[in-house]
Structures are given as C-alpha cells and as structure tokens.
Design a protein around this motif. Structure first.
Motif, PDB file in Angstrom:
ATOM      1  N   LEU A  91       0.745  -1.206   0.131  1.00 59.86           N
ATOM      2  CA  LEU A  91      -0.031  -0.087   0.216  1.00 59.86           C
ATOM      3  C   LEU A  91       0.979   1.180   0.039  1.00 59.86           C
ATOM      4  O   LEU A  91       0.549   2.228  -1.039  1.00 59.86           O
ATOM      5  CB  LEU A  91      -0.926  -0.130   1.383  1.00 59.86           C
ATOM      6  CG  LEU A  91      -1.729   1.133   1.212  1.00 59.86           C
ATOM      7  CD1 LEU A  91      -2.847   1.345   0.154  1.00 59.86           C
ATOM      8  CD2 LEU A  91      -2.666   1.207   2.664  1.00 59.86           C
ATOM      9  N   PRO A  92       1.722   1.396   0.933  1.00 60.21           N
ATOM     10  CA  PRO A  92       2.647   2.655   0.940  1.00 60.21           C
ATOM     11  C   PRO A  92       3.441   2.900  -0.416  1.00 60.21           C
ATOM     12  O   PRO A  92       3.390   4.172  -0.841  1.00 60.21           O
ATOM     13  CB  PRO A  92       3.595   2.482   2.045  1.00 60.21           C
ATOM     14  CG  PRO A  92       2.977   1.550   2.894  1.00 60.21           C
ATOM     15  CD  PRO A  92       2.475   0.479   1.954  1.00 60.21           C
ATOM     16  N   ALA A  93       3.810   1.797  -0.950  1.00 55.60           N
ATOM     17  CA  ALA A  93       4.457   1.654  -2.258  1.00 55.60           C
ATOM     18  C   ALA A  93       3.551   2.300  -3.538  1.00 55.60           C
ATOM     19  O   ALA A  93       4.281   2.959  -4.249  1.00 55.60           O
ATOM     20  CB  ALA A  93       5.120   0.600  -2.414  1.00 55.60           C
ATOM     21  N   MET A  94       2.444   2.121  -3.357  1.00 57.80           N
ATOM     22  CA  MET A  94       1.605   2.320  -4.492  1.00 57.80           C
ATOM     23  C   MET A  94       1.335   3.714  -4.530  1.00 57.80           C
ATOM     24  O   MET A  94       0.833   4.262  -5.623  1.00 57.80           O
ATOM     25  CB  MET A  94       0.189   1.778  -4.201  1.00 57.80           C
ATOM     26  CG  MET A  94      -0.057   0.282  -4.415  1.00 57.80           C
ATOM     27  SD  MET A  94      -1.592  -0.506  -4.047  1.00 57.80           S
ATOM     28  CE  MET A  94      -2.457   0.270  -5.538  1.00 57.80           C
ATOM     29  N   MET A  95       1.567   4.385  -3.651  1.00 57.32           N
ATOM     30  CA  MET A  95       1.441   6.067  -3.669  1.00 57.32           C
ATOM     31  C   MET A  95       3.030   6.505  -4.798  1.00 57.32           C
ATOM     32  O   MET A  95       2.763   7.630  -5.365  1.00 57.32           O
ATOM     33  CB  MET A  95       2.081   6.965  -2.492  1.00 57.32           C
ATOM     34  CG  MET A  95       0.975   6.423  -1.351  1.00 57.32           C
ATOM     35  SD  MET A  95      -0.409   7.479  -1.648  1.00 57.32           S
ATOM     36  CE  MET A  95       0.226   9.317  -1.107  1.00 57.32           C
ATOM     37  N   LEU A  96       3.733   5.442  -4.890  1.00 53.32           N
ATOM     38  CA  LEU A  96       4.997   5.921  -5.488  1.00 53.32           C
ATOM     39  C   LEU A  96       5.297   5.361  -6.931  1.00 53.32           C
ATOM     40  O   LEU A  96       6.075   5.807  -7.896  1.00 53.32           O
ATOM     41  CB  LEU A  96       6.191   5.819  -4.900  1.00 53.32           C
ATOM     42  CG  LEU A  96       6.014   6.604  -3.576  1.00 53.32           C
ATOM     43  CD1 LEU A  96       7.259   6.278  -2.426  1.00 53.32           C
ATOM     44  CD2 LEU A  96       6.354   8.166  -3.706  1.00 53.32           C
ATOM     45  N   GLU A  97       4.905   3.847  -6.841  1.00 50.08           N
ATOM     46  CA  GLU A  97       5.525   3.031  -7.990  1.00 50.08           C
ATOM     47  C   GLU A  97       4.212   2.395  -8.536  1.00 50.08           C
ATOM     48  O   GLU A  97       3.187   2.517  -8.096  1.00 50.08           O
ATOM     49  CB  GLU A  97       6.463   2.104  -7.434  1.00 50.08           C
ATOM     50  CG  GLU A  97       7.661   2.671  -7.042  1.00 50.08           C
ATOM     51  CD  GLU A  97       8.623   1.647  -6.161  1.00 50.08           C
ATOM     52  OE1 GLU A  97       8.934   0.634  -6.715  1.00 50.08           O
ATOM     53  OE2 GLU A  97       8.633   1.806  -5.003  1.00 50.08           O
ATOM     54  N   THR A 115       1.857  -0.868  -9.679  1.00 49.34           N
ATOM     55  CA  THR A 115       1.369  -1.824  -9.019  1.00 49.34           C
ATOM     56  C   THR A 115       2.173  -3.138  -9.071  1.00 49.34           C
ATOM     57  O   THR A 115       2.560  -3.976  -8.039  1.00 49.34           O
ATOM     58  CB  THR A 115      -0.202  -2.177  -9.477  1.00 49.34           C
ATOM     59  OG1 THR A 115      -0.873  -0.914  -9.408  1.00 49.34           O
ATOM     60  CG2 THR A 115      -0.740  -2.903  -8.264  1.00 49.34           C
ATOM     61  N   LEU A 146       9.669   7.788  -8.294  1.00 51.68           N
ATOM     62  CA  LEU A 146       9.021   8.589  -9.270  1.00 51.68           C
ATOM     63  C   LEU A 146       8.058   9.602  -8.658  1.00 51.68           C
ATOM     64  O   LEU A 146       7.295   8.943  -7.748  1.00 51.68           O
ATOM     65  CB  LEU A 146       8.543   7.915 -10.472  1.00 51.68           C
ATOM     66  CG  LEU A 146       9.477   6.873 -11.237  1.00 51.68           C
ATOM     67  CD1 LEU A 146       8.722   6.073 -11.892  1.00 51.68           C
ATOM     68  CD2 LEU A 146      10.540   8.032 -12.004  1.00 51.68           C
ATOM     69  N   GLY A 180       4.540  10.774  -7.630  1.00 48.17           N
ATOM     70  CA  GLY A 180       3.338   9.667  -7.714  1.00 48.17           C
ATOM     71  C   GLY A 180       2.326  10.454  -8.030  1.00 48.17           C
ATOM     72  O   GLY A 180       0.883   9.738  -7.526  1.00 48.17           O
ATOM     73  N   ARG A 193      -0.100   8.305  -9.887  1.00 50.75           N
ATOM     74  CA  ARG A 193      -0.034   6.710  -9.344  1.00 50.75           C
ATOM     75  C   ARG A 193      -0.892   6.830  -8.003  1.00 50.75           C
ATOM     76  O   ARG A 193      -1.943   5.973  -7.668  1.00 50.75           O
ATOM     77  CB  ARG A 193       1.190   6.261  -8.899  1.00 50.75           C
ATOM     78  CG  ARG A 193       2.092   6.293 -10.172  1.00 50.75           C
ATOM     79  CD  ARG A 193       3.320   5.298  -9.705  1.00 50.75           C
ATOM     80  NE  ARG A 193       4.225   5.671 -10.623  1.00 50.75           N
ATOM     81  CZ  ARG A 193       4.308   5.054 -12.162  1.00 50.75           C
ATOM     82  NH1 ARG A 193       3.338   4.502 -12.544  1.00 50.75           N
ATOM     83  NH2 ARG A 193       5.544   5.124 -12.796  1.00 50.75           N
ATOM     84  N   GLU A 194      -0.865   8.014  -7.402  1.00 47.81           N
ATOM     85  CA  GLU A 194      -1.427   7.766  -5.999  1.00 47.81           C
ATOM     86  C   GLU A 194      -3.010   8.006  -6.012  1.00 47.81           C
ATOM     87  O   GLU A 194      -3.783   7.709  -5.065  1.00 47.81           O
ATOM     88  CB  GLU A 194      -1.158   8.932  -5.045  1.00 47.81           C
ATOM     89  CG  GLU A 194      -1.464  10.464  -5.518  1.00 47.81           C
ATOM     90  CD  GLU A 194      -0.666  11.472  -4.831  1.00 47.81           C
ATOM     91  OE1 GLU A 194       0.468  11.228  -4.358  1.00 47.81           O
ATOM     92  OE2 GLU A 194      -1.181  12.703  -4.646  1.00 47.81           O
ATOM     93  N   ARG A 233      -5.002   6.005  -7.518  1.00 50.45           N
ATOM     94  CA  ARG A 233      -5.087   4.822  -7.535  1.00 50.45           C
ATOM     95  C   ARG A 233      -5.733   4.205  -6.141  1.00 50.45           C
ATOM     96  O   ARG A 233      -6.506   3.335  -6.023  1.00 50.45           O
ATOM     97  CB  ARG A 233      -4.036   3.439  -8.088  1.00 50.45           C
ATOM     98  CG  ARG A 233      -3.731   3.949  -9.248  1.00 50.45           C
ATOM     99  CD  ARG A 233      -2.491   2.896  -9.713  1.00 50.45           C
ATOM    100  NE  ARG A 233      -1.345   3.328  -8.552  1.00 50.45           N
ATOM    101  CZ  ARG A 233      -0.086   2.731  -8.649  1.00 50.45           C
ATOM    102  NH1 ARG A 233       0.314   1.524  -9.124  1.00 50.45           N
ATOM    103  NH2 ARG A 233       0.632   3.098  -7.670  1.00 50.45           N
ATOM    104  N   ILE A 234      -5.232   4.917  -5.217  1.00 54.14           N
ATOM    105  CA  ILE A 234      -5.460   4.533  -3.724  1.00 54.14           C
ATOM    106  C   ILE A 234      -6.932   4.330  -3.380  1.00 54.14           C
ATOM    107  O   ILE A 234      -7.241   3.361  -2.790  1.00 54.14           O
ATOM    108  CB  ILE A 234      -4.576   5.413  -2.805  1.00 54.14           C
ATOM    109  CG1 ILE A 234      -2.916   5.381  -2.979  1.00 54.14           C
ATOM    110  CG2 ILE A 234      -4.842   5.011  -1.289  1.00 54.14           C
ATOM    111  CD1 ILE A 234      -2.394   4.069  -2.794  1.00 54.14           C
ATOM    112  N   PHE A 280      -8.171   1.441  -4.951  1.00 50.97           N
ATOM    113  CA  PHE A 280      -7.730   0.066  -4.567  1.00 50.97           C
ATOM    114  C   PHE A 280      -8.434  -0.058  -2.945  1.00 50.97           C
ATOM    115  O   PHE A 280      -8.758  -1.458  -3.152  1.00 50.97           O
ATOM    116  CB  PHE A 280      -6.178   0.320  -4.320  1.00 50.97           C
ATOM    117  CG  PHE A 280      -5.661  -0.721  -3.808  1.00 50.97           C
ATOM    118  CD1 PHE A 280      -4.925  -2.162  -4.354  1.00 50.97           C
ATOM    119  CD2 PHE A 280      -5.101  -0.647  -2.329  1.00 50.97           C
ATOM    120  CE1 PHE A 280      -4.653  -2.997  -3.725  1.00 50.97           C
ATOM    121  CE2 PHE A 280      -4.334  -1.759  -1.716  1.00 50.97           C
ATOM    122  CZ  PHE A 280      -4.066  -3.129  -2.382  1.00 50.97           C
ATOM    123  N   VAL A 335       1.125   5.733   7.745  1.00 54.95           N
ATOM    124  CA  VAL A 335       2.183   5.063   6.734  1.00 54.95           C
ATOM    125  C   VAL A 335       2.217   5.945   5.645  1.00 54.95           C
ATOM    126  O   VAL A 335       2.989   5.871   4.491  1.00 54.95           O
ATOM    127  CB  VAL A 335       1.610   3.607   6.062  1.00 54.95           C
ATOM    128  CG1 VAL A 335       1.511   3.070   7.229  1.00 54.95           C
ATOM    129  CG2 VAL A 335       0.241   3.818   5.271  1.00 54.95           C
TER     130      VAL A 335
END
Lengths: 238, 414
Positions: A122-128, A130, B12, B14, B17-18, B20-21, B24, B321
């Motif tokens: 989850l925390p990595a999904m902010m940056l990279e 999936t 990179l 985000g 990308r973010e 998506r949270i 998700f 987090v």
C-alpha cells in the motif's frame, strides 16, 4: 534557480540522520497537565540501532511518536536528514512519513481488509507501478518468511506473523529510519525472538537505522546504543 | 531485500499513481468486508430511496389518474360548446366533420346533455342523461370498456339506457339514499325531461369508471331523443380526443383557424374546478417529499457516518504510513457514493420489480379512480442523485473530521 523541497534528503556529512534538541511534550488530561517529555536531546547516526527503554509512563513511546512524526513536541526541534520536521505542515510530514520513515506499532496496525501483501504494498502504491509494488512486497514478505501467507488477511495470521507484515510494510519504501514501538509486547516468546532477529539482521546486514522502544531488559542488548528514560528525561545513555 | 548499502531507491513522482489508492481501497473493502453488514447498509439506503420515490409516485399517480379519468371518461382533450352563447349546436354533424379533418384529432363525439328525473319503483332522483352516438362515443371515451353489468348501447337503440354505478347505487352505503338501489340490467326506469312526456327506458348496462363525475351519469342513444322533434340532431357539446395529452392549445388554434364555429375548452380549462384539488395534492406531495428528504438524508447520514466513524483506526493507520489526507477523504467519499449508488440500484429494482407491479394488481381505491404509482423520470433521476449526493456528503464529513484529528488519537481510539 532550482528550488529544493524541504523534505528532500540533505543528510549531513557526518551521517547524522536524526537530531533531537531539547524537546518537551506535555499532555493535558482534563485540568491536569502531564509532562511526558522534559528536555530530551539525542543524536542518531546512520546505521545506529538505538534501544529506548524505561518504565511505563517514562515517555519512551511519546519520544518515538515525535520521531515518527505521529505527534509534535510543544517545544524543541527535531531534524531528520537535516530538515526541521517540527516546522513542517501536515502534508509535508505525510510525505516524509511515506518516503523516509518506517513505523512499526505495538498493535501491528494492519488494515483488516487488506491481505498481507496488500498491506505491505500500500505505501509503495503512492509512488510506483502496482506490479513493482507487488513484486517488492513479495520479496519483503519472503525475507520475513511469510511467502506462504501473502494472501492471508490479518485475522488469519498469528501475532508474530502480523508483526512481520508490519515490518515488511515499514520497509517497502526503503526508509531512512525504522521506528519500532514495543514490537514484541504482544508476541509469544518464539515470535518475539524471530522479530528481534529480523531487526538485528536489518541493522547488521542491511545497515538500516533503527530506533526501538522496549520495556523488556533482555531486548536492550539488541542495539548498539541504549537510552533509558524516566519521567520524561534521559537518565542513562550508552 | 534491497540493501541500504546499495543506495536508496529513487521514487518517481506519484501524482498520477496515488489516485489509484481510493479505488484500490474501495475494491478491497468491498471484497473483504463483512457481507452482511454491507448488505444491511445497502438495504437501509435502498429503503430510504424507496421512501423518497414512493410518496412522490403515489401523488403523481393520483394527479395522473385524475387527469386521465377526466380526459378519457368526461371531457375528452377538448370540449366544444356553441360559439354564440347558444345552448346547443343546432346541427352537430358539420362541426364534427370539420373537427375530424384535423390530423391531430383521433375521435370526436357530439353529446346532448339533458337534466332528467329518473324513477325506478319508488326511488327517483335527478341526473344528467346524455344522448350519444354509441359508435362515436366508443372512440371518444373509455366508458364502453368499463361495463360491469350488461352491455354498452347499440346504435339505433331508442329504448335503452346505460347508467353509471353511482346512479345504480352500486357503491352506496346503508343510509345513503342516493342512487336507484337494486336496479339491474333489464329493469325499466321512467325518464322525465321538463314538460316532455315521460318515457320508459330499459337498462342495458351499468358501467363503473371509478370516476365519480362519470359514474353519476346516464346515457341513451341519439335515437332515443330523436323521438322528440325539438331535440333531434342537436348537441350541447362535442368532445374531442387528440393524439396525445398536452399540446391541446395548438389543436384549438388550428380548429379556430379552420373556422370551426364553437367555443373551445381544453381539459385543463374544463378541470379548473378540480385544479384546486390537484394543487392540493401537489402541495401535499411537496411537503411530504420535503419531510421524506430530511428523513432519508438523516438516515443515510447516520448509516454512513457510523460506518466510517467505526473505521477511525484504519484512517489513522493510512495517515501513519504516509497516505495523503485528500486520498483518504476521497476513499471514504467514493465508498459512500458506491454504497448510495448500490442503494439506489437495489431500491430501483425493488420499486419497479415488486412495489409497482403489486400496486398495479392491487391499486389504491380512491373516489377519482384506481390509482397506480406513477414515476416521473425527472423526479426519479433527481431523487437518485440526491441520495448519492447525501451519501457522499455523509462520507465526506466524518472523513474530514478524522483526517484532521491527531493520528495517534485515531489509531489508539482516544
């Protein structure tokens, strides 16, 4: 002229990652003021494994909350990678928690509706992407020997396994410093030993900087530095 | 595990990308949450939605039924009366022919309304007896399809009469002396009109439209009144049906332009006496809808507020987090939108699949007729959007409150 983001890494040359200068924190409980930290100052270098100990109410968890940017001191300053985090706005503090800090709670603090691998990624999904997040989460869970429990929900895991997931989550964004708040307090002896070994390995073999709070005296030998708090003050340091 | 000694990974930006949270987290929530709790929440939201559209549909049904009954059994879309303030069309045939030339007109029928006294045995009363051409009337009104006893009038039947259920006293209660109680098909009534000689007429049939004004009428054929030379070929009004309800004014304008010699009255003008009733229903509808909205909004707010407030710890963990506050807020706002949308979908399915068919079979029995639920598309869309909007607002408020409190308070439940 290139501007610099206040939370960008600007680690001083000496490898000093965390510098705490005379912080105080007082809680108000109704009419009563309870001083939790009274002028604490510490310095943490890259690769340090600092164990903070003390009795209940000594202020050790409060100190960790300040360092982990989950709370703010009433006075004093905290610099992480040279940045005065006490002056940051919540948005920037969130960014720093995401990029530079990993936090492990006593109660694991996993999202109940996410599987082990989803909690970690989850925390990595902010940056990279999936796929990258999932792959790295899989690697981390394999490192803590949970490759068979990737798709288990927290309620399907033992306390020790949940704490391992929490450790993997804390590591997913490759943080500068790892904070662990009594990580073995809710674990049986075997699980506690496994978790401590993971911390030792992270520090010894991977060079992670770790601050761990514990009230178990036998766990104080894990680190290479020891800090003892009493009534919100440092009473012993080695 | 990547070693610290190998150097820190560079992330990179985000921004893209973010986003998506929220999706998700919502996806995982719907997959792993307690299904019974989820079903209960959606059911309660659907109940709130049904409450909103039911009352509205009922009152729309009352107004719509009232309109339809008025047009289909009483006035047609347009009623023509003599132009020169005279009481009768001396000869309705040329007017009918002219009216029927208009392509929007589907049927037209001349009616001669005569106040008469009807006597059946010892019972008698004053009613309006209308002389009609049965063939034309069949196309202009639906009365021929509302016969509950006997048969409709046949053309040329100079001795027959059909009467409404009110005239026949079919619906009269004990102590109610209105109506020729006990009269049946084949019985004879004596009709008296002013100074004209009384006539015996045989009851051919009894109709019930459930519209009081119509059921309080009696009909004979024009052949019956043609026996009186002073009434032959005359009509007091001509009722006209058009292809669709609404737009009668345009047809009236065309008929006037075509030189039809009459005074025109659309059903809305003719129903002015009933307008106050309709307006009252609209007002009651508006009041009940407002109350329904408040109840639905409070219900939805409580349901979603409690659900999200119970996930305070989860919100604290997300913040701890490093998930940005706005993403957390959006997660719960969108989740509330999903709940509400599902509530609307379930509510729609229950309403149109169960409730509307049930009331079609078991309509509300009102003096203006059998009332079904009538949904106005605009009202339905507006109420659906309202439910989703209130749901999102109900998600937004607790999410904003929790993302602004101290992280530790949220996580530790302080």
């Amino acid at each position: 002229m290139m501007s610099q983001n206040p939370t960008d890494n600007v680690t001083p040359a000496g490898g000093e990652v965390v510098l705490v200068d005379d912080i105080c924190r007082t809680y108000r409980m109704g009419e009563v003021e309870v001083p939790a930290l009274r002028g604490v100052s510490i310095s943490l270098n890259r690769g340090d494994f600092l164990v903070v100990t003390g009795r209940n109410g000594s202020g050790k968890s409060t100190l960790l909350h300040q360092l982990g940017l989950l709370d703010s001191p009433d006075s004093g300053s905290i610099r992480i990678n040279g940045v005065d985090v006490t002056a940051l706005r919540e948005k920037e503090r969130a960014r720093m928690r995401l990029h530079d800090l990993g936090y492990i709670f006593q109660e694991f603090a996993l999202i109940a509706e996410l599987t082990a691998i989803e909690n970690v990624m989850l925390p990595a999904m902010m940056l990279e992407r999936t796929s990258e997040c999932r792959e790295r989460a899989r690697e981390l869970l394999a490192e803590v020997e949970l490759e068979r429990q990737l798709d288990h929900l927290p309620r399907q895991l033992s306390g020790g396994e949940q704490q391992k997931v929490a450790i993997a989550r804390a590591l997913i964004n490759d943080p500068e410093v790892l904070f662990a708040d009594e990580p073995t307090a809710n674990l049986d002896t075997v699980s506690a030993a496994e978790v401590l070994e993971i911390f030792r390995s992270l520090n010894r073999d991977k060079g992670h900087t770790i601050v761990m709070v514990t009230h178990e005296m036998e766990e104080t030998v894990c680190g290479n530095r020891l800090l003892t708090l009493s009534d919100g003050k440092i009473v012993h340091e080695e | 595990m990547k070693s610290k000694k190998s150097g820190r990974r560079r992330h990179l930006p985000g921004a893209g990308r973010e986003t998506r949270i929220p999706f998700f987290l919502i996806g995982k929530h719907l997959r792993h949450c307690n299904k019974w709790t989820l079903a209960l929440i959606i059911f309660l939201l659907s109940a709130a939605f049904i409450n909103l559209i039911f009352i509205n549909s009922l009152f729309n049904g009352v107004v719509e039924n009232n309109t339809n009954q008025f047009i289909h059994t009483y006035t047609g879309n347009i009623t023509l009366t003599p132009a020169d303030d005279g009481k009768m069309f001396e000869d309705a045939s040329p007017v009918l022919r002219e009216v029927e030339k208009n392509p929007e007109v589907t049927a037209a029928a001349a009616e001669l309304v005569i106040p008469a006294t009807l006597q059946y045995g010892e019972q008698k009363g004053d009613w309006k007896v209308t002389a009609i051409d049965p063939e034309r009337e069949k196309n202009a009104t639906t009365i021929s399809r509302k016969m509950v006893e006997g048969a409709y009038l046949e053309p040329g039947d100079a001795d027959g009469m059909i009467i409404g259920s009110e005239v026949a006293g079919l619906d009269s209660q004990d102590g109610d002396d209105r109506g020729l109680r006990g009269i049946r098909v084949g019985d004879t009534v004596t009709a008296t009109v002013d100074e004209l000689p009384a006539r015996d007429l045989t009851i051919r049939g009894i109709f019930r439209t459930r519209f009081n004004r119509t059921d309080d009428r009696a009909f004979v054929t024009t052949a019956a009144v043609d026996l009186f030379p002073q009434m032959k070929g005359k009509a007091t009004q001509i009722i006209v049906r058009t292809r669709k309800n609404g737009g009668e004014d345009a047809v009236v304008a065309e008929l006037k332009a075509a030189g039809v010699p009459a005074t025109f009255l659309t059903w809305e003008q003719a129903a002015k006496g009933m307008q106050s009733i309709t307006d009252s229903f609209v007002t009651i509808n508006a009041l009940l809808t407002s109350v329904g909205f408040i109840i639905a909004a409070v219900t939805i707010f409580i349901i979603i507020y409690v659900d999200i407030s119970n996930r305070r710890q989860e919100i604290g963990i997300l913040r701890a987090v490093g998930v940005k506050g706005y993403l957390i807020t959006w997660t719960y706002v969108l989740q509330a939108a999903v709940y509400s949308f599902c509530g609307v979908v379930l509510g729609t399915a229950l309403f149109f699949g169960v409730i509307v068919p049930y009331f079609r079979i078991h309509p509300f029995r009102l003096p203006i007729g059998d009332v079904n639920l009538a949904v106005v598309p605009v009202d339905y869309v507006w109420r659906s959007l309202s439910v989703v909007f209130v749901g999102m607002l109900s998600g937004l408020i607790p999410a904003l409150i929790i993302t602004r409190e101290k992280i530790l308070d949220a996580i530790l439940g302080r």
